[in-house]
Design a protein around this motif. Structure first.
Motif, PDB file in Angstrom:
ATOM      1  N   MET A  27       0.837  -1.202   0.000  1.00 48.44           N
ATOM      2  CA  MET A  27       0.000   0.000   0.000  1.00 48.44           C
ATOM      3  C   MET A  27       0.869   1.248   0.000  1.00 48.44           C
ATOM      4  O   MET A  27       0.611   2.210  -0.720  1.00 48.44           O
ATOM      5  CB  MET A  27      -0.884   0.018   1.244  1.00 48.44           C
ATOM      6  N   ASN A  30       2.275   1.862  -3.348  1.00 50.22           N
ATOM      7  CA  ASN A  30       1.268   2.433  -4.250  1.00 50.22           C
ATOM      8  C   ASN A  30       1.045   3.911  -3.976  1.00 50.22           C
ATOM      9  O   ASN A  30       0.902   4.714  -4.890  1.00 50.22           O
ATOM     10  CB  ASN A  30      -0.061   1.703  -4.068  1.00 50.22           C
ATOM     11  N   ARG A  31       1.000   4.234  -2.679  1.00 44.51           N
ATOM     12  CA  ARG A  31       0.751   5.616  -2.292  1.00 44.51           C
ATOM     13  C   ARG A  31       1.891   6.499  -2.793  1.00 44.51           C
ATOM     14  O   ARG A  31       1.672   7.575  -3.336  1.00 44.51           O
ATOM     15  CB  ARG A  31       0.632   5.694  -0.759  1.00 44.51           C
ATOM     16  N   ARG A  33       3.867   5.869  -5.255  1.00 43.55           N
ATOM     17  CA  ARG A  33       3.808   5.959  -6.716  1.00 43.55           C
ATOM     18  C   ARG A  33       2.787   7.020  -7.151  1.00 43.55           C
ATOM     19  O   ARG A  33       3.058   7.842  -8.019  1.00 43.55           O
ATOM     20  CB  ARG A  33       3.432   4.592  -7.305  1.00 43.55           C
ATOM     21  N   ALA A  34       1.625   7.006  -6.497  1.00 47.62           N
ATOM     22  CA  ALA A  34       0.601   8.003  -6.824  1.00 47.62           C
ATOM     23  C   ALA A  34       1.123   9.409  -6.550  1.00 47.62           C
ATOM     24  O   ALA A  34       0.973  10.325  -7.364  1.00 47.62           O
ATOM     25  CB  ALA A  34      -0.658   7.743  -6.017  1.00 47.62           C
TER      26      ALA A  34
END
Lengths: 420, 283
Positions: A27, A30-31, A33-34
């Motif tokens: 997670m 992903n965070r 990356r965003a």
């Protein structure tokens, strides 16, 4: 997440780490990356847009001139009680500051700043600074009194003392037609100098009028577009979209060609004998011109949201109302209209937001009677160079736009904003 | 909404009145734009129809103002400037905006609405305020009266449109497609160009068009930031309207209307393509 975490029994992922930890890690990845994707634009907008806006609104409270350019006087005035003309020490400091300011030629900025608070201060400061070069020794008090008679006024000192602080609310007071009186109390400006309050009111009134006209004009055509078969409505939509996509200056030019006294509309009126040649209507360079041109420019912003709302209303509701015995008018007002309220709300706020900040069209076709608050901001930016006041007026305008935008976001949601 | 066969006289009257009203409103919308086209061929320096024009006398029409436009270096210079600035800022805005929209559409994006609000803000803040702020700030760092300054400013104004259109396209995006692509061994770059990009392309293009038109049509920021060498078409029109009003402006306006018609057609084609891809066809 039911991960059977009972009695020390931990669910493991394929590589042997506890599942929860592994999931958190993924997670986090992903965070990050965003965030990395958003970061370039965010940094860009921060530096090219947000900081400049902040910088401008900061100017509306910034009050560096007196404190920086008259440091000795500011220090000497620190303990002054404001009840009588200050002591000799203050005058000595004043002469030192004036001398220094005359050499660096910066003292004019103090004069300009103080002149916003009380007219006549600029000439007092600059002429005193010029004379100060010759002053050799004290006592300074009588010398300063001879330089300019206003130094004998208690009010002069009150104004200087008030502006030794690094921040001021003076520009905001000015922007809402208030001022400090002789004793430093906040009072209303005299009747003939109350311009900004009226201008704000006029801007709101004009925007409101434009919004209402837009609702009246947009409602029937949106209804027609929404109820027609798609083949025809797509064609008619061009009438809305072409103006929407046409350059603002083109549309403004077009209205000048249409409305001016030797223009197309007046020629038509004369041709049909509605008016005679000598009494051509003054349709432009006044309030009428501003309202007509701005309504034309903003009408698509009302039609598009209204149309998209009306498109979703099933025609069966109206039929049901009619078959239950309502006459068409009652059915329309009580069944159809309430369902379009969200579209009216969205369109109105959009049109209102756009029109209270409008600059180009009022500046070109508004003459003197049809200008709005943004024209006054531009005036203070470019002509009077009172940037603090421009900042204060801008901040007030920005505040009202942001408040309306929050409302828009509540009603429509920025994600649902449709373009084109 | 055809008139039903059972309509009484009242309903028939209302039906035609309503149609007539709508026709008037559509006329109000389109007339000013159409009127300037014939006026731009006027041989006289007037902003209205001469009697010769109304009689369709060929001598009353001319290409005089178009020649004036082409031969005037100020105008041709402004056309070049407009395109340089608009193209550069469109490219920047599209790249930055698309990346940000991809990030914003990820389900794990923290503070999503706050960030979105800040990124959209250039669209909401009145232009005069943006222009004033940029004027102070860009002068301080020596970017006023430079192409770079105007390009950066226009990029900031154009990105919200790209962010909005691309985010809207991504709402319906099926994330399992990119997972499938990764599963089949593609690295993120390949996945982006081969899978994601073709699907969001209509959104990206329409965002880019919005960014282009925003820059191409923008005049307030240019008024504050541009020097004489950076004058764009709208800036030139602005001084044309304010100082020496001549029908050359109408010729330019006509050309711009043609450009907007081309843009509108492109957008319509994109929309149809999008509908076809989703399997919806207009009824």
């Amino acid at each position: 997440m039911a991960n059977g975490n009972t009695q020390g029994e931990v669910v493991l992922a394929a590589d042997g780490t506890p599942l929860k930890e592994s999931l958190n890690k993924a997670m986090r990845k992903n965070r990050i990356r965003a965030l990395l994707l958003v970061a370039p634009l965010f940094i860009f907008i921060l530096f090219s847009f947000l900081i400049p806006i902040f910088d401008m609104t900061f100017r509306s409270v910034d009050n560096w001139q007196v404190g920086t350019l008259m440091p000795n006087t500011s220090l000497a005035l620190k303990d002054w009680d404001g009840k009588a003309i200050p002591e000799e020490a203050v005058f000595e400091a004043l002469i030192a500051d004036l001398k220094a300011g005359a050499i660096t030629r910066e003292i004019g900025k103090v004069g300009t700043r103080l002149n916003y608070e009380k007219s006549g201060m600029r000439s007092m400061i600059t002429s005193s600074a010029r004379k100060s070069k010759k002053v050799k020794e004290g006592p300074y008090k009588p010398i300063v009194f001879k330089m300019h008679k206003k130094w004998k006024d208690l009010e002069t000192w009150t104004v200087i003392k008030r502006n030794t602080s690094a921040y001021t609310i003076g520009y905001y007071l000015n922007a809402v037609d208030l001022k400090f009186d002789k004793s430093g109390e906040i009072v209303r400006q005299p009747e003939n100098r109350q311009i900004y309050g009226k201008l704000f009111l006029r801007t709101f009134a004009i925007s409101m009028a434009i919004t209402i006209i837009c609702i009246i004009l947009a409602y029937p055509i949106s209804y027609l577009l929404a109820t027609m078969p798609l083949r025809y409505s797509n064609l008619l939509m061009i009438f809305v979209l072409l103006p929407f996509w046409t350059s603002l200056l083109v549309r403004t030019t077009a209205w000048i060609a249409m409305l001016q006294s030797q223009g197309v509309l007046n020629d038509l009126f004369v041709f049909f004998g509605f008016i005679d040649d000598a009494n051509r209507l003054q349709l432009i360079y006044n309030l009428t011109g501003t309202i007509i041109a701005m309504t034309h420019i903003l009408l698509p912003f009302m039609v598009l949201p209204l149309y998209s709302v009306m498109k979703t209303i099933p025609p069966t509701y109206m039929r049901a109302a009619l078959s239950l015995g309502a006459n068409p008018f009652v059915a329309f007002v009580r069944v159809y209209m309430p369902q379009t309220l969200s579209g009216i709300g969205a369109g109105s706020i959009l049109v209102f937001i756009l029109s209270i900040g409008y600059y180009i069209t009022p500046a070109l076709v508004g003459g003197t009677g049809g200008t709005l608050i943004s024209n006054q901001i531009a005036y203070h930016m470019q002509s009077s160079l009172n940037w603090g006041l421009a900042g204060a007026l801008g901040a007030l305008l920005l505040g009202s736009v942001l408040a309306l935008y929050t409302l828009y976001n509540k009603i429509v949601g920025i994600d649902n904003m449709k373009l084109g | 909404m055809a008139i039903p066969p059972y309509a009484g006289p009242l309903e028939t009257t209302w039906y035609f009145t309503f149609r007539f009203l709508c026709a008037c409103i559509f006329l109000f919308l389109i007339t000013p734009i159409l009127v300037i086209i014939p006026l731009s061929f006027n041989i006289e320096p007037y902003f209205t129809f001469t009697s010769g024009m109304l009689e369709f006398d060929p001598d009353a029409y001319s290409l005089r103002w178009y020649e004036d436009f082409i031969n005037n270096t100020q105008w041709t210079h402004s056309v070049k400037n407009s395109f340089i600035i608009a193209i550069a800022s469109t490219i920047l805005a599209t790249v930055l905006g698309t990346l940000a929209a991809l990030g914003l559409s990820k389900p794990h994006m923290p503070y999503r609405s706050l960030v979105m609000g800040l990124l959209i803000s250039p669209m909401i803040v009145p232009l005069i305020i943006s222009a004033a702020g940029m004027y102070f700030f860009y002068s301080n760092i020596g970017l006023d009266q430079t192409f770079l300054g105007i390009i950066l400013a226009h990029t900031a104004l154009g990105t919200p449109f790209v962010v909005i259109t691309v985010t809207a396209t991504l709402v319906g995006f099926d994330h399992s497609l990119s997972r499938a692509s990764a599963n089949l061994g593609a690295n993120p770059t390949t996945t982006f160009f081969k899978v994601i990009m073709p699907l969001i392309l209509p959104g990206v293009i329409s965002g880019a068009l919005f960014a282009f038109i925003t820059s191409f049509d923008e005049v307030v920021v240019v008024l504050f930031l541009a020097g004489f060498d950076q004058r764009t078409i709208p800036r030139q029109m602005w001084s044309g309207i304010r100082e020496q009003i001549s029908p050359t402006i109408l010729a330019v306006a006509t050309i711009l209307v043609m450009i907007s018609i081309a843009l509108l057609a492109t957008l319509e084609l994109l929309r149809r393509r999008g509908e076809k891809m989703r399997g919806i066809s207009p009824g």
